[in-house]
Scaffold this motif. Structure first.
Motif, PDB file in Angstrom:
ATOM      1  N   ALA A  95       0.833  -1.196   0.000  1.00 20.78           N
ATOM      2  CA  ALA A  95       0.000   0.000   0.000  1.00 20.78           C
ATOM      3  C   ALA A  95       0.865   1.243   0.000  1.00 20.78           C
ATOM      4  N   GLY A  96       0.353   2.315  -0.599  1.00 23.02           N
ATOM      5  CA  GLY A  96       1.059   3.574  -0.658  1.00 23.02           C
ATOM      6  C   GLY A  96       0.280   4.677   0.034  1.00 23.02           C
ATOM      7  N   SER A  97       1.017   5.553   0.708  1.00 24.69           N
ATOM      8  CA  SER A  97       0.394   6.644   1.456  1.00 24.69           C
ATOM      9  C   SER A  97       1.086   7.963   1.153  1.00 24.69           C
ATOM     10  N   ALA A  98       0.315   9.048   1.232  1.00 26.60           N
ATOM     11  CA  ALA A  98       0.870  10.385   1.065  1.00 26.60           C
ATOM     12  C   ALA A  98       1.423  10.933   2.376  1.00 26.60           C
ATOM     13  N   ARG A  99       1.208  10.231   3.463  1.00 24.03           N
ATOM     14  CA  ARG A  99       1.694  10.691   4.759  1.00 24.03           C
ATOM     15  C   ARG A  99       3.214  10.568   4.821  1.00 24.03           C
ATOM     16  N   SER A 100       3.823  11.461   5.564  1.00 28.36           N
ATOM     17  CA  SER A 100       5.281  11.530   5.616  1.00 28.36           C
ATOM     18  C   SER A 100       5.890  10.586   6.646  1.00 28.36           C
ATOM     19  N   ILE A 101       5.053   9.964   7.460  1.00 25.62           N
ATOM     20  CA  ILE A 101       5.563   8.998   8.429  1.00 25.62           C
ATOM     21  C   ILE A 101       4.810   7.689   8.255  1.00 25.62           C
ATOM     22  N   VAL A 102       5.445   6.608   8.641  1.00 25.89           N
ATOM     23  CA  VAL A 102       4.821   5.294   8.519  1.00 25.89           C
ATOM     24  C   VAL A 102       3.703   5.167   9.546  1.00 25.89           C
ATOM     25  N   VAL A 103       2.533   4.792   9.061  1.00 28.63           N
ATOM     26  CA  VAL A 103       1.368   4.612   9.920  1.00 28.63           C
ATOM     27  C   VAL A 103       0.915   3.168   9.802  1.00 28.63           C
ATOM     28  N   VAL A 104       0.454   2.597  10.917  1.00 27.24           N
ATOM     29  CA  VAL A 104       0.134   1.169  10.917  1.00 27.24           C
ATOM     30  C   VAL A 104      -1.326   0.880  10.591  1.00 27.24           C
ATOM     31  N   THR A 105      -2.138   1.911  10.453  1.00 29.41           N
ATOM     32  CA  THR A 105      -3.555   1.689  10.190  1.00 29.41           C
ATOM     33  C   THR A 105      -3.846   1.698   8.692  1.00 29.41           C
ATOM     34  N   THR A 106      -4.758   0.836   8.263  1.00 27.14           N
ATOM     35  CA  THR A 106      -5.077   0.713   6.845  1.00 27.14           C
ATOM     36  C   THR A 106      -5.669   2.001   6.280  1.00 27.14           C
ATOM     37  N   SER A 107      -6.376   2.746   7.093  1.00 22.01           N
ATOM     38  CA  SER A 107      -7.047   3.955   6.607  1.00 22.01           C
ATOM     39  C   SER A 107      -6.080   5.042   6.161  1.00 22.01           C
ATOM     40  N   ALA A 108      -4.822   4.932   6.569  1.00 22.34           N
ATOM     41  CA  ALA A 108      -3.827   5.943   6.191  1.00 22.34           C
ATOM     42  C   ALA A 108      -3.298   5.758   4.782  1.00 22.34           C
ATOM     43  N   TYR A 109      -3.623   4.657   4.156  1.00 19.19           N
ATOM     44  CA  TYR A 109      -3.068   4.322   2.847  1.00 19.19           C
ATOM     45  C   TYR A 109      -4.090   4.546   1.750  1.00 19.19           C
ATOM     46  N   ASP A 110      -3.621   5.218   0.685  1.00 17.87           N
ATOM     47  CA  ASP A 110      -4.517   5.656  -0.374  1.00 17.87           C
ATOM     48  C   ASP A 110      -4.696   4.632  -1.491  1.00 17.87           C
ATOM     49  N   TYR A 111      -3.649   3.894  -1.745  1.00 19.07           N
ATOM     50  CA  TYR A 111      -3.692   2.935  -2.848  1.00 19.07           C
ATOM     51  C   TYR A 111      -3.193   1.577  -2.374  1.00 19.07           C
ATOM     52  N   TRP A 112      -3.796   0.545  -2.949  1.00 19.73           N
ATOM     53  CA  TRP A 112      -3.476  -0.827  -2.567  1.00 19.73           C
ATOM     54  C   TRP A 112      -3.255  -1.686  -3.793  1.00 19.73           C
ATOM     55  N   GLY A 113      -2.366  -2.661  -3.643  1.00 19.49           N
ATOM     56  CA  GLY A 113      -2.206  -3.655  -4.680  1.00 19.49           C
ATOM     57  C   GLY A 113      -3.254  -4.733  -4.551  1.00 19.49           C
ATOM     58  N   GLN A 114      -3.192  -5.708  -5.451  1.00 19.79           N
ATOM     59  CA  GLN A 114      -4.208  -6.755  -5.474  1.00 19.79           C
ATOM     60  C   GLN A 114      -3.896  -7.877  -4.501  1.00 19.79           C
ATOM     61  N   GLY A 115      -2.683  -7.921  -3.993  1.00 20.28           N
ATOM     62  CA  GLY A 115      -2.287  -8.921  -3.019  1.00 20.28           C
ATOM     63  C   GLY A 115      -1.608 -10.116  -3.653  1.00 20.28           C
ATOM     64  N   THR A 116      -0.767 -10.777  -2.870  1.00 20.84           N
ATOM     65  CA  THR A 116      -0.101 -11.989  -3.302  1.00 20.84           C
ATOM     66  C   THR A 116      -0.156 -13.000  -2.165  1.00 20.84           C
ATOM     67  N   GLN A 117      -0.477 -14.241  -2.503  1.00 17.91           N
ATOM     68  CA  GLN A 117      -0.680 -15.265  -1.484  1.00 17.91           C
ATOM     69  C   GLN A 117       0.650 -15.838  -1.020  1.00 17.91           C
ATOM     70  N   VAL A 118       0.814 -15.910   0.283  1.00 16.52           N
ATOM     71  CA  VAL A 118       1.959 -16.576   0.894  1.00 16.52           C
ATOM     72  C   VAL A 118       1.415 -17.711   1.755  1.00 16.52           C
ATOM     73  N   THR A 119       1.858 -18.922   1.477  1.00 15.88           N
ATOM     74  CA  THR A 119       1.434 -20.085   2.242  1.00 15.88           C
ATOM     75  C   THR A 119       2.665 -20.783   2.803  1.00 15.88           C
ATOM     76  N   VAL A 120       2.681 -20.954   4.111  1.00 16.22           N
ATOM     77  CA  VAL A 120       3.802 -21.596   4.778  1.00 16.22           C
ATOM     78  C   VAL A 120       3.313 -22.920   5.358  1.00 16.22           C
ATOM     79  N   SER A 121       3.889 -23.999   4.887  1.00 13.45           N
ATOM     80  CA  SER A 121       3.485 -25.325   5.357  1.00 13.45           C
ATOM     81  C   SER A 121       4.344 -25.764   6.530  1.00 13.45           C
ATOM     82  N   SER A 122       3.742 -26.544   7.422  1.00 12.45           N
ATOM     83  CA  SER A 122       4.477 -26.996   8.614  1.00 12.45           C
ATOM     84  C   SER A 122       5.211 -28.291   8.350  1.00 12.45           C
TER      85      SER A 122
END
Length: 122
Positions: A95-122
């Motif tokens: 996600a990309g944000s126009a804010r000048s500091i890193v924020v941990v909340t999703t609402s601070a981010y303006d644009y998002w990618g489509q996502g990529t799946q990560v699966t870790v098997s035990s």
């Protein structure tokens, strides 16, 4: 148009590594974040970085195992994931944000990618 495109996800055994990439086009953001969402859970912050490579932040669950970096020339942000655990299984979003500091909340981010799946098997 603004696009964030993630890549690098896949299936890996516990203890393994993956490197995710997020290629941005259309604009440059002040800060970038990686988030993840597991089935039935809320999207959560994983790591963030400022455009100049500073201001790096990690969630406690990935600190010391994951590393975020960026290549300004390529307008690409990376997430190196080591010592992966089954609980790291999720869809990872950039996600990309126009804010000048890193924020941990999703609402601070303006644009998002489509996502990529990560699966870790035990």
């Amino acid at each position: 148009q603004v696009h964030l495109v993630e890549s690098g996800g896949g299936l890996v055994q516990a203890g393994g590594s993956l490197r995710l990439s997020c290629a941005a086009s259309g604009r440059t953001f002040s800060t970038y974040g990686w988030f993840r969402q597991a089935p039935g859970k809320e999207r959560e912050f994983v790591a963030g970085i400022r455009w100049n490579g500073g201001g790096i932040a990690y969630s406690n669950s990935v600190k010391a195992r994951f590393s975020i970096s960026r290549d300004n020339a390529k307008n690409t942000v990376y997430l190196q994931m080591n010592s992966l655990k089954p609980e790291d299984t999720a869809v990872y979003y950039c996600a990309g944000s126009a804010r000048s500091i890193v924020v941990v909340t999703t609402s601070a981010y303006d644009y998002w990618g489509q996502g990529t799946q990560v699966t870790v098997s035990s």
